[in-house]
Design a protein around this motif. Sequence first.
Motif, mmCIF file in Angstrom:
data_model
loop_
_atom_site.group_PDB
_atom_site.id
_atom_site.type_symbol
_atom_site.label_atom_id
_atom_site.label_comp_id
_atom_site.label_asym_id
_atom_site.label_seq_id
_atom_site.Cartn_x
_atom_site.Cartn_y
_atom_site.Cartn_z
ATOM 1 N N GLY A 103 0.827 -1.208 0.000
ATOM 2 C CA GLY A 103 0.000 0.000 0.000
ATOM 3 C C GLY A 103 0.857 1.253 0.000
ATOM 4 N N LYS A 104 0.237 2.379 0.309
ATOM 5 C CA LYS A 104 0.952 3.662 0.334
ATOM 6 C C LYS A 104 1.483 3.932 1.738
ATOM 7 N N TYR A 105 2.783 4.156 1.839
ATOM 8 C CA TYR A 105 3.441 4.472 3.106
ATOM 9 C C TYR A 105 3.920 5.916 3.037
ATOM 10 N N THR A 106 3.602 6.683 4.082
ATOM 11 C CA THR A 106 3.932 8.112 4.110
ATOM 12 C C THR A 106 4.807 8.420 5.311
ATOM 13 N N ILE A 107 5.871 9.173 5.067
ATOM 14 C CA ILE A 107 6.695 9.696 6.162
ATOM 15 C C ILE A 107 6.316 11.164 6.346
ATOM 16 N N SER A 108 6.145 11.563 7.604
ATOM 17 C CA SER A 108 5.865 12.969 7.950
ATOM 18 C C SER A 108 6.921 13.413 8.950
ATOM 19 N N ILE A 109 7.508 14.561 8.708
ATOM 20 C CA ILE A 109 8.517 15.110 9.615
ATOM 21 C C ILE A 109 8.069 16.502 10.036
ATOM 22 N N THR A 110 7.872 16.682 11.340
ATOM 23 C CA THR A 110 7.485 17.982 11.874
ATOM 24 C C THR A 110 8.745 18.654 12.402
ATOM 25 N N LYS A 111 9.210 19.645 11.673
ATOM 26 C CA LYS A 111 10.477 20.309 12.007
ATOM 27 C C LYS A 111 10.356 21.112 13.297
ATOM 28 N N GLU A 112 9.254 21.839 13.440
ATOM 29 C CA GLU A 112 9.018 22.642 14.643
ATOM 30 C C GLU A 112 7.591 22.436 15.101
ATOM 31 N N GLU A 113 7.384 22.440 16.397
ATOM 32 C CA GLU A 113 6.039 22.236 16.940
ATOM 33 C C GLU A 113 5.085 23.296 16.413
ATOM 34 N N GLY A 114 3.928 22.846 15.942
ATOM 35 C CA GLY A 114 2.932 23.760 15.400
ATOM 36 C C GLY A 114 3.071 24.005 13.906
ATOM 37 N N ALA A 115 4.215 23.616 13.336
ATOM 38 C CA ALA A 115 4.430 23.819 11.894
ATOM 39 C C ALA A 115 3.814 22.662 11.107
ATOM 40 N N ASP A 116 3.478 22.930 9.838
ATOM 41 C CA ASP A 116 2.989 21.859 8.974
ATOM 42 C C ASP A 116 4.136 20.892 8.698
ATOM 43 N N PRO A 117 3.844 19.579 8.702
ATOM 44 C CA PRO A 117 4.914 18.613 8.466
ATOM 45 C C PRO A 117 5.323 18.550 7.001
ATOM 46 N N ASP A 118 6.580 18.177 6.763
ATOM 47 C CA ASP A 118 7.040 17.827 5.423
ATOM 48 C C ASP A 118 6.707 16.349 5.242
ATOM 49 N N THR A 119 6.226 15.984 4.047
ATOM 50 C CA THR A 119 5.821 14.594 3.819
ATOM 51 C C THR A 119 6.362 14.063 2.495
ATOM 52 N N ALA A 120 6.437 12.738 2.413
ATOM 53 C CA ALA A 120 6.767 12.042 1.160
ATOM 54 C C ALA A 120 6.102 10.675 1.226
ATOM 55 N N GLU A 121 5.826 10.112 0.071
ATOM 56 C CA GLU A 121 5.055 8.866 0.003
ATOM 57 C C GLU A 121 5.704 7.862 -0.942
ATOM 58 N N THR A 122 5.605 6.577 -0.605
ATOM 59 C CA THR A 122 6.055 5.508 -1.489
ATOM 60 C C THR A 122 4.983 4.433 -1.560
ATOM 61 N N GLU A 123 4.902 3.781 -2.690
ATOM 62 C CA GLU A 123 3.987 2.649 -2.863
ATOM 63 C C GLU A 123 4.792 1.378 -2.614
ATOM 64 N N VAL A 124 4.408 0.611 -1.596
ATOM 65 C CA VAL A 124 5.098 -0.649 -1.309
ATOM 66 C C VAL A 124 4.378 -1.757 -2.073
ATOM 67 N N ILE A 125 5.129 -2.432 -2.939
ATOM 68 C CA ILE A 125 4.562 -3.400 -3.876
ATOM 69 C C ILE A 125 5.141 -4.782 -3.618
ATOM 70 N N ALA A 126 4.260 -5.785 -3.571
ATOM 71 C CA ALA A 126 4.724 -7.166 -3.417
ATOM 72 C C ALA A 126 5.479 -7.566 -4.678
#
Length: 200
Positions: A103-126
């Motif tokens: 499925g789709k796996y997303t990483i979210s990184i919140t650099k500073e509290e209250g800030a919008d996170p930076d994100t990226a996504e990958t499709e994990v395929i069998a």
Amino acid sequence: MGGLLSKICPCIFAEGVGIIGRPIRLAKETYAVPGQSVEIVAQCKYDVTEEQVEWSRVIIAKGKEKEEKISGKDVKKKLGKVTIEEGNKITLTLSKFGKNDGGKYTISITKEEGADPDTAETEVIAEDPKRDKKIRGMFNEIDKDKSGEITNEELGEALRKANPGMADEDINMMIKESDENGDGKVDYNEFSMFMKKAGL
């Protein structure tokens, strides 16, 4: 190997795979063999701590889409292990990839509290185990120092061997395009996607 790699050259330029300019680089696709462990590797442009990182996924369970957080500071039952190397290379390791874990796996990184996170996504395929064996064999042949990653020098040497007349600028462009997470090396998932673009 030369014949297979030579097939890559005409088609790899058709679609760029890098995520230039974004704070997080992550392969668009990650291949996993059911029953084996899988690593999802992201490269961030800035240093992070484990507390700033969260992984989530969207999978199909019992015919329905299911969204869940799988790691992060507020997740009690974590799925997989998160490690951070050199401050900005983040790896999520699933110890055993199950048939329902694609499925789709997303990483979210919140650099500073209250800030919008930076994100990226990958499709994990069998992955088909036969293809995995073939591509791993090619990967291991190029990975001369057996580090588990192909350096720019190793990939350049393999491309020159397969395509003696290829211009250095074309080789450099192919190396850059294959290194999706921007860490200066090509891991197995990046290599597998690189080869899939060539129809292998």
